[in-house]
Design a protein around this motif. Structure first.
Motif, PDB file in Angstrom:
ATOM      1  N   LYS A 266       5.516  -9.018   6.124  1.00  0.00           N
ATOM      2  CA  LYS A 266       6.615  -9.302   5.201  1.00  0.00           C
ATOM      3  C   LYS A 266       6.551  -8.404   3.973  1.00  0.00           C
ATOM      4  N   LEU A 267       5.343  -8.114   3.524  1.00  0.00           N
ATOM      5  CA  LEU A 267       5.194  -7.205   2.374  1.00  0.00           C
ATOM      6  C   LEU A 267       5.748  -5.819   2.713  1.00  0.00           C
ATOM      7  N   ALA A 268       5.463  -5.367   3.934  1.00  0.00           N
ATOM      8  CA  ALA A 268       5.929  -4.035   4.343  1.00  0.00           C
ATOM      9  C   ALA A 268       7.449  -3.986   4.471  1.00  0.00           C
ATOM     10  N   GLU A 269       8.050  -5.111   4.829  1.00  0.00           N
ATOM     11  CA  GLU A 269       9.517  -5.152   4.890  1.00  0.00           C
ATOM     12  C   GLU A 269      10.111  -4.975   3.489  1.00  0.00           C
ATOM     13  N   ALA A 270       9.442  -5.573   2.496  1.00  0.00           N
ATOM     14  CA  ALA A 270       9.928  -5.470   1.118  1.00  0.00           C
ATOM     15  C   ALA A 270       9.562  -4.120   0.500  1.00  0.00           C
ATOM     16  N   ARG A 271       8.446  -3.544   0.967  1.00  0.00           N
ATOM     17  CA  ARG A 271       8.001  -2.253   0.441  1.00  0.00           C
ATOM     18  C   ARG A 271       7.669  -1.349   1.636  1.00  0.00           C
ATOM     19  N   PRO A 272       8.625  -0.589   2.128  1.00  0.00           N
ATOM     20  CA  PRO A 272       8.451   0.230   3.340  1.00  0.00           C
ATOM     21  C   PRO A 272       7.283   1.213   3.270  1.00  0.00           C
ATOM     22  N   SER A 273       6.895   1.651   2.079  1.00  0.00           N
ATOM     23  CA  SER A 273       5.789   2.613   1.968  1.00  0.00           C
ATOM     24  C   SER A 273       4.454   2.015   2.425  1.00  0.00           C
ATOM     25  N   LEU A 274       4.409   0.689   2.627  1.00  0.00           N
ATOM     26  CA  LEU A 274       3.193   0.040   3.122  1.00  0.00           C
ATOM     27  C   LEU A 274       3.113   0.092   4.647  1.00  0.00           C
ATOM     28  N   LYS A 275       4.245   0.296   5.331  1.00  0.00           N
ATOM     29  CA  LYS A 275       4.306   0.219   6.795  1.00  0.00           C
ATOM     30  C   LYS A 275       3.337   1.160   7.508  1.00  0.00           C
ATOM     31  N   PRO A 276       3.179   2.428   7.073  1.00  0.00           N
ATOM     32  CA  PRO A 276       2.270   3.335   7.792  1.00  0.00           C
ATOM     33  C   PRO A 276       0.818   2.846   7.827  1.00  0.00           C
ATOM     34  N   PHE A 277       0.471   1.913   6.968  1.00  0.00           N
ATOM     35  CA  PHE A 277      -0.920   1.463   6.889  1.00  0.00           C
ATOM     36  C   PHE A 277      -1.169   0.164   7.653  1.00  0.00           C
ATOM     37  N   LEU A 278      -0.120  -0.397   8.279  1.00  0.00           N
ATOM     38  CA  LEU A 278      -0.288  -1.647   9.015  1.00  0.00           C
ATOM     39  C   LEU A 278      -1.058  -1.422  10.313  1.00  0.00           C
ATOM     40  N   LEU A 279      -1.943  -2.372  10.638  1.00  0.00           N
ATOM     41  CA  LEU A 279      -2.712  -2.337  11.878  1.00  0.00           C
ATOM     42  C   LEU A 279      -2.532  -3.668  12.596  1.00  0.00           C
ATOM     43  N   PRO A 280      -2.580  -3.674  13.933  1.00  0.00           N
ATOM     44  CA  PRO A 280      -2.480  -4.940  14.657  1.00  0.00           C
ATOM     45  C   PRO A 280      -3.612  -5.880  14.243  1.00  0.00           C
ATOM     46  N   SER A 281      -3.285  -7.137  14.050  1.00  0.00           N
ATOM     47  CA  SER A 281      -4.280  -8.109  13.593  1.00  0.00           C
ATOM     48  C   SER A 281      -4.783  -8.948  14.761  1.00  0.00           C
ATOM     49  N   PRO A 282      -6.107  -9.170  14.831  1.00  0.00           N
ATOM     50  CA  PRO A 282      -6.643 -10.060  15.880  1.00  0.00           C
ATOM     51  C   PRO A 282      -6.347 -11.527  15.578  1.00  0.00           C
ATOM     52  N   SER A 283      -5.906 -11.801  14.351  1.00  0.00           N
ATOM     53  CA  SER A 283      -5.617 -13.176  13.941  1.00  0.00           C
ATOM     54  C   SER A 283      -4.314 -13.671  14.571  1.00  0.00           C
ATOM     55  N   THR A 284      -4.283 -14.962  14.842  1.00  0.00           N
ATOM     56  CA  THR A 284      -3.062 -15.570  15.372  1.00  0.00           C
ATOM     57  C   THR A 284      -2.117 -15.983  14.247  1.00  0.00           C
ATOM     58  N   THR A 285      -2.596 -15.940  13.016  1.00  0.00           N
ATOM     59  CA  THR A 285      -1.774 -16.358  11.868  1.00  0.00           C
ATOM     60  C   THR A 285      -0.749 -15.290  11.498  1.00  0.00           C
ATOM     61  N   HIS A 286      -1.214 -14.027  11.395  1.00  0.00           N
ATOM     62  CA  HIS A 286      -0.327 -12.931  11.029  1.00  0.00           C
ATOM     63  C   HIS A 286      -0.466 -11.795  12.037  1.00  0.00           C
ATOM     64  N   ALA A 287       0.599 -11.042  12.193  1.00  0.00           N
ATOM     65  CA  ALA A 287       0.618  -9.976  13.203  1.00  0.00           C
ATOM     66  C   ALA A 287      -0.099  -8.717  12.747  1.00  0.00           C
ATOM     67  N   TYR A 288      -0.210  -8.535  11.422  1.00  0.00           N
ATOM     68  CA  TYR A 288      -0.752  -7.272  10.913  1.00  0.00           C
ATOM     69  C   TYR A 288      -1.905  -7.482   9.929  1.00  0.00           C
ATOM     70  N   THR A 289      -2.741  -6.443   9.857  1.00  0.00           N
ATOM     71  CA  THR A 289      -3.790  -6.401   8.845  1.00  0.00           C
ATOM     72  C   THR A 289      -3.836  -4.968   8.303  1.00  0.00           C
ATOM     73  N   LEU A 290      -4.835  -4.677   7.463  1.00  0.00           N
ATOM     74  CA  LEU A 290      -4.989  -3.338   6.881  1.00  0.00           C
ATOM     75  C   LEU A 290      -6.431  -2.881   7.017  1.00  0.00           C
ATOM     76  N   ASP A 291      -6.648  -1.585   6.895  1.00  0.00           N
ATOM     77  CA  ASP A 291      -7.995  -1.036   6.791  1.00  0.00           C
ATOM     78  C   ASP A 291      -8.364  -1.051   5.305  1.00  0.00           C
ATOM     79  N   PHE A 292      -9.194  -2.033   4.919  1.00  0.00           N
ATOM     80  CA  PHE A 292      -9.472  -2.211   3.494  1.00  0.00           C
ATOM     81  C   PHE A 292     -10.434  -1.164   2.928  1.00  0.00           C
ATOM     82  N   SER A 293     -10.918  -0.274   3.775  1.00  0.00           N
ATOM     83  CA  SER A 293     -11.736   0.836   3.275  1.00  0.00           C
ATOM     84  C   SER A 293     -10.875   2.055   2.948  1.00  0.00           C
TER      85      SER A 293
END
Length: 441
Positions: free
Chosen positions: A16-43
């Motif tokens: 949802k954050l990436a929808e509001a701020r498209p510049s975040l989209k390139p950094f989205l990664l598939p999430s193993p969690s069932t709660t949300h579809a995406y995660t980030l590389d925090f490093s």
């Protein structure tokens, strides 16, 4: 996490954050969690930069530009610090003060100007934000103007050695905040020395600022800073710990306002303290003179242990000390005595002379013993109260005028009470050390 932290109950949805701020989209990664579809590389610092900007804009309505190469503030930790300051300045009234009447100082505001922006947005506070780096000042000013907070936040560039003195204007401030520069593992004293400079400024400014505060990156910085503040007889000192996932930070605050009574660490809950430990000092008579001798004996033992002590209270029947330890010097005493005895024998052998090769072997053995002695004690953080007092001991029957009566003679008793630290068993350990020392005495 502080109870009022927005993210305690509102976990970010990166999609949802990436929808509001498209510049975040390139950094989205598939999430193993069932709660949300995406995660980030925090490093990935670029991903963190975009995330922080997205969170500030979506959750707080703040539009911020964070330049490449500058510190990316961790929003949850910054919020924890802001909320702790809220608790500090509301400790008398119980209500968080808001609006232009509250004026704070942010020492080293950085390019983001994050604390003033959050403090003004959440509470309407005014800020004086100082910074030594010219480029960071430019970005900070731009971020303030971008959010139409020019009347709330004043950003000023200061010289490299300026913290508070020379930066503050002629008015009263409710608090000051600071995120000290990062110091590596080889610069353990760097953070302590930086905050000590703020302490030195505060000694001259005193109640010009009601609460002086600083975040700390190392837990080991707490003990020497608190010891210095107590040595300087600063009346009000408190600390807290900020926890966010695996990241931990600490903070210290002090004030010259005697009316302030703020003691409990915020957001951590009150921990049940271990029961105080007591021991009778039967080697000393239950008289004022005996008490004086016992206090001197206790202070001498603490000096041997490199435990720093300051007087809290003193009467004709009781002396109470507040103690601070940074190494567990009371442990491994038997092994220490054996090593010292070995060292003494080697010294005696050296003084009597001998073959050249024996001398070299002797030196190698001494070096090995010295290394082992140095490794016996590890760093720690321990704060405790220690009292030595005249106290009635167990009643004993005596004969008086043909009748058997019970009397309670006075004796010298010492009592230890744990306050805070890494090991809650410290007082028991020190009491055991003193018991063993008393047997020798």
């Amino acid at each position: 996490m502080h109870p009022r932290n927005y993210y305690k109950e509102n976990k970010p949805d990166f999609g949802k954050l990436a929808e509001a701020r498209p510049s975040l989209k390139p950094f989205l990664l598939p999430s193993p969690s069932t709660t949300h579809a995406y995660t980030l590389d925090f490093s990935d610092r670029d991903a963190l930069r975009e995330l922080t900007c997205a969170l500030l804009e979506c959750d707080f309505g703040l539009r911020v530009e964070l330049p490449v190469g500058k510190l990316v503030p961790t929003l949850t930790l910054r919020l924890n610090y802001i909320h702790w300051v809220e608790d500090l300045i509301s400790c008398v009234s119980g209500k968080i003060p808001t609006g232009d009447s509250v004026l704070g100082v942010d020492i080293g505001t950085g390019a983001s100007c994050i604390y003033p922006l959050l403090g003004s947005k959440l509470n309407g506070w005014r800020f004086l934000a100082t910074e030594i780096d010219k480029d960071s000042v430019t970005y900070a000013l731009s971020n303030v103007q971008r959010n139409s907070m020019d009347t709330k936040i004043k950003v000023v560039q200061v010289s490299g050695d300026t913290l508070l003195l020379g930066a503050l204007e002629d008015q009263q401030y409710h608090f000051c905040m600071c995120n000290p520069p990062f110091f590596g593992d080889g610069e353990e004293r760097g953070e302590v020395e930086f905050v000590q400079r703020i302490i030195r400024d505060s000694l001259k400014l005193r109640t010009t600022v009601r609460w002086y505060t600083s975040m700390l990156g190392k837990k080991s910085s707490l003990s020497p800073l608190k010891a210095e503040l107590r040595k300087l007889e600063v009346p009000v000192i408190t600390t807290t710990e900020f926890v966010q996932g695996r990241t931990r930070r600490w903070a210290i605050a002090w004030s010259f306002d005697h009316s302030l009574k703020y003691k409990q660490d915020v957001g951590q809950g009150a921990r049940k303290r271990p029961h105080p430990q007591e021991m009778a000092l039967s080697n000393f008579p239950g008289t004022p003179e005996g008490l004086s001798e016992a206090v001197q004996w206790v202070q001498a033992r603490f000096k041997e242990l490199e435990v720093e002590c300051s007087m809290v209270a003193q009467t004709s029947s009781c002396v109470e000390l507040r103690c601070s330890a940074t190494k567990d010097t009371w442990l491994n005493q038997r092994r220490k005595r054996r090593l010292l005895q070995q060292l003494e024998r080697l010294e005696q052998q050296s003084s009597t002379g001998g073959p050249k090769n024996d001398g070299q072997d002797n030196l190698a053995q001494k070096q090995k013993i010295m290394e082992e002695l140095a490794s016996l004690h590890t760093p720690c953080h321990a704060e405790f109260l220690w009292s030595t007092a005249l106290q009635e001991t167990a009643a004993s029957p005596v004969s008086k005028k043909g009748a058997c009566q019970e009397v309670s003679p006075l004796g010298v008793v010492m009592r230890g009470e744990w306050l805070e630290g890494d090991d809650r068993d410290v007082v028991h350990q020190i009491m055991q050390y003193l018991t063993n020392s008393m047997a020798v005495h």
